[in-house]
Design an enzyme around this catalytic site. Sequence first.
Site, PDB file in Angstrom:
ATOM      1  CB  SER A  60      42.593  34.899  40.776  1.00 50.61           C
ATOM      2  OG  SER A  60      42.705  36.253  40.411  1.00 50.61           O
ATOM      3  CE  LYS A 113      36.945  42.756  37.847  1.00 42.56           C
ATOM      4  NZ  LYS A 113      36.400  43.178  39.129  1.00 42.56           N
TER       5      LYS A 113
END
Lengths: 195, 296
Positions: B238, B83
């Site tokens: 997550s 990212k």
Amino acid sequence: MRVGILAIQGDVREHERMFHRLGIATKLVRSKEHLQDLSGLVIPGGESTTIGMLMQEYGMTEEVLKYARTGQFPVWGTCAGLILMATEVVGPSPTRLALMDITADRNAWGRQVSSFEAEVPIAALGPPDFPAVFIRAPRIRRMGDTVVPLAKCQDDVVMAESGPFLVTSFHPELTEDVRVHRYFIEKIEEARANR
Amino acid sequence: MARSEQGTFKVKAGLAEMLKGGVIMDVTTAEQAVIAEKAGAVAVMALERVPADIRKAGGVARMADPQKVKEIMQAVSIPVMAKVRIGHFVEAQVLEALEVDYIDESEVLTPADDQFHIDKWGFKVPFVCGARDLGEALRRIAEGAAMIRTKGEPGTGNVVEAVRHLRAVQSQIRRLVVTPDAELADLAKELRAPLALVQEVKVLGRLPVVNFSAGGVASPSDAALMMQLGADGIFVGSGIFKSADPAAMAHAVVRATLHYQDAKVIAEVSEGIGESMAGLEMTSLTPADRMQERGY
């Protein structure tokens, strides 16, 4: 005629679209039961580790081999499919079918930044050159005596066949050129004629 | 040898096509990347912290340490994504130099530019970007994104926003498809998207690039839900490594994504895999907590 497309993961839709353009019926193969009544099978591009693992887990590896061993069930692997059809793989090796006596070297042209497009002459298809798309593509490092090379890019064999089995390290399904798909259909017709 | 060309839009969008039907998992260490690969992930996203921890830590979230990205790239044979902050084209240059396989210009990190996204056409490495509606998706594609992920609310373990945005994109596409050609220019203006892309969506009946679902997927059923709603594949942030048993959760999410239409398989793989991550209710988030609104 109905062509199966292994639909565990990868560019399944693109293969489907090409066969439909040629007027050929297809079936998405997500379990071993789906392999019944097919004339041949395509293993699409995708992640060979994932596809190989899940094929094995759901009993599809054995089932495909059962059909393939008849010698009358053509199988074509593109990119990840090529790896899954190779008898030998360099480096981490996914569970696979091992249908063709070749050694495949995974991602051997480099990572994604090295992925490329090239115009490749394919004698069996005639002119013009084929617009080949290579994406984290494997290289064929070795071919057994039974394997016939069909196309080369730089010095590498990128398309080959052995009896009813076909491999391409590039992705004809990402182009508008249907000639490799037609070539596979001809192999199916040949296999049916020999039955 | 005839001409050959690297970094074309075809090879960029093509890699995303190869990932379809698969699960891409957030990982923060080489060990986690190996767990993801063994479970059948089609790619991993290398980052410093998973979104739930970014949320907790606060402060400015940046690109991961290049050393960490390299360790993860060496640990697995599947593609590795990483990212960068919205608009931070130098972070993107760094990741390109490391030869990551895909760059995610992501709202999970703190935006570096409050007006412009990265001009992605200048890069050989492909980009994936988030979108909450059709206009946002098409603006990102116009900037060179070769893959879209409909946004959820990252790090919440709550799938509601992912559902909302995937439904929004799809209902806008359905409306676009039945819009007469003469009215497309107006619709393009309303969507703040280039007319040529709007016309392309009308012909295709879908986005011109692959669209994964991201943000809030925390169980095998969540993954199958997004697939049944029409996602091409799943990003799990997550949801894997904040669950009680990451290896079991990763294994189950991959299988539920493959057999998303088969509730019996989803039931089987969901059995005894331990608890999903603790979730957050959307109303508990202040506007400043909401990552999805980042992006223009």
